[in-house]
Scaffold this motif. Structure first.
Motif, short mmCIF file in Angstrom:
data_model
loop_
_atom_site.label_atom_id
_atom_site.label_comp_id
_atom_site.label_asym_id
_atom_site.label_seq_id
_atom_site.Cartn_x
_atom_site.Cartn_y
_atom_site.Cartn_z
N THR A 52 0.82 -1.21 0.00
CA THR A 52 0.00 0.00 0.00
C THR A 52 0.86 1.26 0.00
O THR A 52 0.57 2.23 -0.71
CB THR A 52 -0.92 0.00 1.23
N THR A 132 1.53 7.14 7.57
CA THR A 132 0.12 6.90 7.23
C THR A 132 -0.76 7.53 8.30
O THR A 132 -0.30 7.98 9.34
CB THR A 132 -0.17 5.39 7.14
N GLN A 135 -6.94 6.39 9.09
CA GLN A 135 -7.96 5.99 8.12
C GLN A 135 -7.42 5.04 7.05
O GLN A 135 -8.20 4.42 6.33
CB GLN A 135 -8.56 7.22 7.44
N GLU A 136 -6.12 4.92 6.92
CA GLU A 136 -5.53 4.08 5.88
C GLU A 136 -5.31 2.66 6.39
O GLU A 136 -4.96 2.45 7.56
CB GLU A 136 -4.20 4.68 5.41
N HIS A 139 -1.79 1.59 7.81
CA HIS A 139 -1.47 1.90 9.19
C HIS A 139 -1.71 0.67 10.07
O HIS A 139 -0.85 0.30 10.89
CB HIS A 139 -2.34 3.08 9.66
#
Length: 206
Positions: A52, A132, A135-136, A139
């Motif tokens: 990601t 990060t 919300q990601e 993380h």
């Protein structure tokens, strides 16, 4: 194999059966298998977090690479420790004659590797987490990967081989620690002057 060969005692073949040590080792083998599973989960989590993060142009490749490398090494170390203790278990259960002394050095080196990776992996994962937000998904992938690396190192990687057998798994060590504390508290409650009087009375009666 002839019937005469089958009737040879394990002791004559150089096998040292140790039932008590084998029982402790069986519990440790279960713990090491769980550590290998946790290491696999940690590797998957770090790879997902790295995948990601590397999609972003301003993300450094250093920390994802270090986190993945540490996860792979921790998994290999846990698998190696599992193999070493399984070989020793064959000796202690009387299945196979194994040279236990040859297992000490590889297991000790693997422990050092696990210690280094157990520190490097979570540190690299935390560096990824700082890049990060909550919300990601990366993380939480990184956080899970760091925790799994620590657990796999603690429950599997640092268990170097000992020819005398394992000291016990974590619940046994905790029980032994509570027993030592209990014995120490009982010893602290003993009055030395009272014991001296009792000994003097026994000496006078004799």
């Amino acid at each position: 194999m002839t019937s005469q060969d089958a009737s040879v005692a394990p002791a004559q073949l150089g096998i040292r059966q140790q039932p008590a040590v084998a029982r402790r080792t069986a519990r440790l083998l279960t713990q090491l298998r769980l550590a290998c599973g946790v290491a696999v989960v940690g590797l998957v989590c770090n790879m997902m977090a790295s995948r990601t993060l590397l999609r972003l142009d301003d993300t450094s490749r250093l920390w994802p690479t270090l986190a993945n490398l540490a996860s792979v090494l921790v998994l290999l170390v846990c698998a190696g420790q599992l193999y070493v203790w399984r070989q020793a278990q064959l000796e202690w259960t009387g299945v196979k004659d194994v040279s236990l002394m040859h297992l000490i050095t590889p297991s000790a080196l693997a422990r050092w590797v696990a210690g280094v990776c157990g520190l490097m992996g979570p540190f690299a994962a935390l560096q990824m987490i700082e890049q990060t937000s909550y919300q990601e998904a990366a993380h939480w992938w990184g956080l899970a990967g760091a925790m799994c690396t620590i657990l796999a190192t603690a429950f599997g990687g640092i268990h170097r081989f000992d020819p005398a057998g394992p000291p016990g798994v974590v619940p046994q060590q905790l029980h032994r620690g509570r027993q030592v504390v209990s014995d120490a508290s009982l010893a602290a409650q003993v009055d030395p002057e009272e014991d001296t009087l009792v000994l003097r009375r026994q000496a006078q009666q004799d």
